[in-house]
Design a protein around this motif. Structure first.
Motif, mmCIF file in Angstrom:
data_model
loop_
_atom_site.group_PDB
_atom_site.id
_atom_site.type_symbol
_atom_site.label_atom_id
_atom_site.label_comp_id
_atom_site.label_asym_id
_atom_site.label_seq_id
_atom_site.Cartn_x
_atom_site.Cartn_y
_atom_site.Cartn_z
ATOM 1 N N SER A 27 0.799 -1.223 0.000
ATOM 2 C CA SER A 27 0.000 0.000 0.000
ATOM 3 C C SER A 27 0.832 1.274 0.000
ATOM 4 C CB SER A 27 -0.915 0.012 1.229
ATOM 5 O OG SER A 27 -0.137 0.113 2.423
ATOM 6 N N GLY A 28 2.095 1.154 0.398
ATOM 7 C CA GLY A 28 2.929 2.334 0.561
ATOM 8 C C GLY A 28 2.719 3.043 1.878
ATOM 9 N N ASP A 29 1.792 2.563 2.699
ATOM 10 C CA ASP A 29 1.514 3.202 3.984
ATOM 11 C C ASP A 29 2.713 3.079 4.916
ATOM 12 O OD1 ASP A 29 -1.007 3.726 3.059
ATOM 13 O OD2 ASP A 29 -1.964 2.072 4.148
ATOM 14 N N LEU A 30 2.853 4.049 5.802
ATOM 15 C CA LEU A 30 3.902 4.019 6.803
ATOM 16 C C LEU A 30 3.564 2.960 7.847
ATOM 17 C CD1 LEU A 30 6.536 5.363 7.872
ATOM 18 C CD2 LEU A 30 5.067 6.880 9.225
ATOM 19 N N VAL A 31 4.438 1.986 8.004
ATOM 20 C CA VAL A 31 4.235 0.908 8.969
ATOM 21 C C VAL A 31 4.867 1.257 10.312
ATOM 22 C CG1 VAL A 31 4.725 -1.524 9.466
ATOM 23 C CG2 VAL A 31 4.143 -0.815 7.134
ATOM 24 N N GLY A 32 6.014 1.909 10.267
ATOM 25 C CA GLY A 32 6.718 2.251 11.497
ATOM 26 C C GLY A 32 7.907 3.128 11.205
ATOM 27 N N ARG A 33 8.463 3.640 12.262
ATOM 28 C CA ARG A 33 9.649 4.494 12.170
ATOM 29 C C ARG A 33 10.659 3.979 13.192
ATOM 30 N NH1 ARG A 33 7.327 9.714 11.888
ATOM 31 N NH2 ARG A 33 7.411 9.476 9.620
ATOM 32 N N VAL A 34 11.867 3.698 12.724
ATOM 33 C CA VAL A 34 12.874 3.030 13.544
ATOM 34 C C VAL A 34 14.043 3.971 13.780
ATOM 35 C CG1 VAL A 34 14.509 1.117 13.607
ATOM 36 C CG2 VAL A 34 12.217 0.764 12.700
ATOM 37 N N SER A 35 14.492 4.053 15.032
ATOM 38 C CA SER A 35 15.656 4.865 15.365
ATOM 39 C C SER A 35 16.915 4.242 14.775
ATOM 40 C CB SER A 35 15.787 4.982 16.885
ATOM 41 O OG SER A 35 16.847 5.853 17.220
ATOM 42 N N LEU A 36 17.837 5.081 14.338
ATOM 43 C CA LEU A 36 19.091 4.632 13.735
ATOM 44 C C LEU A 36 20.244 4.790 14.723
ATOM 45 C CD1 LEU A 36 18.668 6.160 10.182
ATOM 46 C CD2 LEU A 36 18.760 3.725 10.717
ATOM 47 N N ALA A 37 21.127 3.816 14.743
ATOM 48 C CA ALA A 37 22.271 3.842 15.650
ATOM 49 C C ALA A 37 23.349 4.794 15.145
ATOM 50 C CB ALA A 37 22.842 2.437 15.802
ATOM 51 N N THR A 38 23.965 5.482 16.069
ATOM 52 C CA THR A 38 25.109 6.325 15.729
ATOM 53 C C THR A 38 26.374 5.476 15.698
ATOM 54 O OG1 THR A 38 25.656 6.836 18.033
ATOM 55 C CG2 THR A 38 24.014 8.246 16.943
ATOM 56 N N SER A 39 27.442 6.046 15.171
ATOM 57 C CA SER A 39 28.724 5.323 15.144
ATOM 58 C C SER A 39 29.193 5.006 16.555
ATOM 59 C CB SER A 39 29.770 6.161 14.403
ATOM 60 O OG SER A 39 29.411 6.323 13.050
ATOM 61 N N GLU A 40 28.955 5.928 17.486
ATOM 62 C CA GLU A 40 29.353 5.699 18.877
ATOM 63 C C GLU A 40 28.562 4.544 19.483
ATOM 64 O OE1 GLU A 40 28.551 8.637 17.565
ATOM 65 O OE2 GLU A 40 30.562 9.546 17.510
ATOM 66 N N GLN A 41 27.287 4.457 19.157
ATOM 67 C CA GLN A 41 26.461 3.367 19.700
ATOM 68 C C GLN A 41 26.831 2.025 19.076
ATOM 69 O OE1 GLN A 41 22.795 5.379 18.751
ATOM 70 N NE2 GLN A 41 22.327 5.765 20.926
ATOM 71 N N ILE A 42 27.204 2.031 17.820
ATOM 72 C CA ILE A 42 27.683 0.797 17.199
ATOM 73 C C ILE A 42 28.943 0.319 17.905
ATOM 74 C CG2 ILE A 42 28.598 -0.213 15.078
ATOM 75 C CD1 ILE A 42 26.816 1.820 13.547
ATOM 76 N N GLU A 43 29.824 1.249 18.212
ATOM 77 C CA GLU A 43 31.048 0.911 18.948
ATOM 78 C C GLU A 43 30.705 0.344 20.325
ATOM 79 O OE1 GLU A 43 34.571 0.457 20.920
ATOM 80 O OE2 GLU A 43 34.238 0.573 18.745
ATOM 81 N N GLN A 44 29.732 0.913 20.996
ATOM 82 C CA GLN A 44 29.319 0.406 22.305
ATOM 83 C C GLN A 44 28.801 -1.031 22.196
ATOM 84 O OE1 GLN A 44 26.470 3.116 24.092
ATOM 85 N NE2 GLN A 44 27.730 4.894 23.567
ATOM 86 N N ALA A 45 28.036 -1.296 21.162
ATOM 87 C CA ALA A 45 27.483 -2.639 20.984
ATOM 88 C C ALA A 45 28.585 -3.660 20.731
ATOM 89 C CB ALA A 45 26.481 -2.643 19.828
ATOM 90 N N ILE A 46 29.555 -3.309 19.887
ATOM 91 C CA ILE A 46 30.656 -4.232 19.596
ATOM 92 C C ILE A 46 31.495 -4.453 20.851
ATOM 93 C CG2 ILE A 46 32.745 -4.575 18.233
ATOM 94 C CD1 ILE A 46 31.403 -2.943 15.997
ATOM 95 N N ALA A 47 31.783 -3.385 21.572
ATOM 96 C CA ALA A 47 32.578 -3.509 22.796
ATOM 97 C C ALA A 47 31.857 -4.361 23.838
ATOM 98 C CB ALA A 47 32.885 -2.117 23.364
ATOM 99 N N ALA A 48 30.543 -4.200 23.937
ATOM 100 C CA ALA A 48 29.776 -4.985 24.899
ATOM 101 C C ALA A 48 29.792 -6.460 24.528
ATOM 102 C CB ALA A 48 28.339 -4.462 24.956
ATOM 103 N N ALA A 49 29.655 -6.764 23.237
ATOM 104 C CA ALA A 49 29.722 -8.156 22.790
ATOM 105 C C ALA A 49 31.083 -8.761 23.091
ATOM 106 C CB ALA A 49 29.417 -8.237 21.294
ATOM 107 N N ASP A 50 32.122 -7.998 22.865
ATOM 108 C CA ASP A 50 33.479 -8.455 23.134
ATOM 109 C C ASP A 50 33.664 -8.735 24.628
ATOM 110 O OD1 ASP A 50 36.242 -8.937 22.310
ATOM 111 O OD2 ASP A 50 36.723 -7.077 23.363
ATOM 112 N N ALA A 51 33.127 -7.856 25.466
ATOM 113 C CA ALA A 51 33.318 -7.968 26.913
ATOM 114 C C ALA A 51 32.528 -9.113 27.539
ATOM 115 C CB ALA A 51 32.943 -6.645 27.582
ATOM 116 N N VAL A 52 31.408 -9.496 26.940
ATOM 117 C CA VAL A 52 30.528 -10.487 27.565
ATOM 118 C C VAL A 52 30.857 -11.921 27.146
ATOM 119 C CG1 VAL A 52 28.652 -10.699 25.842
ATOM 120 C CG2 VAL A 52 28.108 -10.700 28.310
#
Length: 477
Positions: A27-52
């Motif tokens: 339909s082309g209708d808007l289903v949702g709007r998703v927040s995008l990760a910043t480069s700093e947040q991507i780094e946090q996610a990778i560091a957290a995965a590494d640490a755990v």
């Protein structure tokens, strides 16, 4: 105003900068709007995965299995919600969305079972005199955190095939969902967060394309599991040659119809359906239909009729079998490919029309190999019919593709089945059915340009890990 859906950073709902709009392909209708990760947040996610890593690896098998059982059960409880969301953001008909949800329930259940029996092997080493009293214990341990890159066509179950094996072996995973279909993966992350797993076990991050090069090459993510196009797979393999790269890529799946098959009408209906399910947007949807010359003239009209009988339209209608393509660009691409083939001499038996993202299921014959449709993955609701005279020629045609994911063959002869298994250069041969069949516990993957490595929970667990042997000495064996 539509609320913005957070992503999941190390098990926590998080907002970044900017957002991505998700629209219905139908339909082309808007289903949702998703927040995008910043480069700093991507780094946090990778560091957290590494640490755990150590904490997750140290969890007892029963803890990981319990978490996987919980995820499976919760998907089942929220099945209607998941199916509606898949249809909304992906456009696949509800009948297929419900099937995908059921498969995801099974995928996590299989992972729970595999986690409980992930034990290793014993090997006597005293077969030689110099190893008297020695015993080897071989176990597999994770290579490290996994980067899972998921496609749009199965936004739940193909994410499940990356998350479930990772949890089962005890390694963290970072999922980059497809930009067209991130909402389903984010809903799954919400369920994973309910478990007793360490929070950093999973991150699901909608990431801008320009940020992915740095993620792909980050040494803290030594395993990359991609389901996508062979072009993207080649780029990743070249950018990160030192990593364990698992690639589930494209295909132009072929099915053969042998003259001994007793019910040509049923075979035609099965082929028609699975050449066009998901609007053909499946790596193992039927693209090439090879028909033995003895039954060709009888079979093609049956196949044409079966294609014409497919129900197209609104994916929310339970009776719809063929929904829209993911976007108008791809819908236009395939109609151009069909036009190119007919200009080059192909016969269009039915279909090929387009209205927006909805493409009428098409069937062509005598398609020249020099055309796009004759040489590339269509990933669309279109099939080509090819006549062959004997098994030698048929197998030669199937193997003539640069792809090799799965093939099907309609035959009742066991010797033909075994010969197909030996000679067809594909990851799987499906006898008595279309190549689109897949059970989520079976090894699934391709040869040639169709990829490397295998999905299917137990097989993926092997790909995410490596062997380490422990030798015990001075034992009374």
């Amino acid at each position: 105003m539509t609320d913005i859906t957070p992503f999941w950073l190390a098990g926590e709902p998080t907002f970044g900068e900017g957002s991505l709009d998700v629209h219905s392909p139908y339909s082309g209708d808007l289903v949702g709007r998703v927040s995008l990760a910043t480069s700093e947040q991507i780094e946090q996610a990778i560091a957290a995965a590494d640490a755990v890593q150590a904490e997750l690896l140290g969890l007892p098998a029963h803890v990981r299995a319990k978490a996987l059982d919980h995820i499976s059960a919760r998907i089942a409880e929220r099945a209607e919600e998941f199916a509606a969301l898949i249809t909304a953001e992906n456009g696949k008909p509800l009948m297929w969305s419900k099937g995908e949800v059921s498969r995801a329930v099974s995928t996590f259940r299989w992972a729970a079972e595999e986690a409980r029996r992930w034990s290793g092997e014993l090997q006597r080493l005293d077969t030689d005199p110099n190893a008297t009293g020695r015993l080897g214990i071989t176990r597999r341990f994770p290579r490290g955190p996994v980067l899972g890159i998921a496609p749009f066509n199965f936004p739940l179950n193909l994410v499940a095939h990356k998350v479930a094996p990772a949890i089962a072996v005890g390694t963290p995973v970072l999922i980059k969902p497809a930009s067209a279909t991130p909402l389903t993966a984010l809903l799954l992350a919400e369920i994973v967060a309910e478990t007793e797993l360490p929070k950093a076990s999973l991150s699901v991050l909608p990431i801008r394309g320009g940020q992915m090069d740095a993620v792909n090459t980050d040494s803290r993510l030594p395993v990359i599991s991609l389901t996508g196009s062979d072009e993207v797979g080649d780029r990743i393999r070249q950018a990160a040659p030192q990593k364990q790269v698992i690639l589930e890529l494209g295909g132009d799946a072929a099915v053969m119809v042998e003259p001994d098959w007793p019910d040509l009408k049923a075979a035609a209906e099965r082929i028609a359906l699975f050449g066009n399910y998901q609007a053909g947007q499946s790596c193992i949807s039927v693209q090439r239909v090879l028909v033995h010359t003895d039954v060709y003239d009888a079979f093609v009209p049956l196949l044409t009729e079966a294609v014409q009988a497919l129900r197209t339209g609104d994916p929310n209608d339970p009776a719809t079998q063929v929904g829209p393509m993911i976007d108008e660009q791809n819908a236009q691409r395939i109609t151009e490919w069909i036009a190119e083939a007919t200009r080059a001499g192909a016969t269009l038996h039915t279909g090929g029309g387009r209205q927006g993202t909805q493409v009428e299921p098409a069937l062509l014959s005598e398609v020249p190999a020099s055309t796009s449709l004759g040489s590339k993955e269509a990933f669309a609701p279109v099939m080509t019919v090819i006549r062959y005279s004997d098994l030698d020629e048929g197998f030669r045609i199937v193997n003539g593709s640069r792809y090799g994911l799965q093939a099907g063959i309609f035959t009742t002869k066991v010797d033909v089945a075994f010969r197909a298994h030996r000679e067809l250069v594909v990851g799987g041969v499906i006898v008595g059915d279309v190549p689109s069949f897949r059970a989520d516990q079976m090894p699934y993957g391709g040869w040639k340009a169709s990829g490397t490595g295998r999905e299917g929970v137990a097989s993926a667990m092997v790909d995410l890990t490596d062997e380490r042997i422990l030798v015990l000495t001075g034992l009374a064996l």
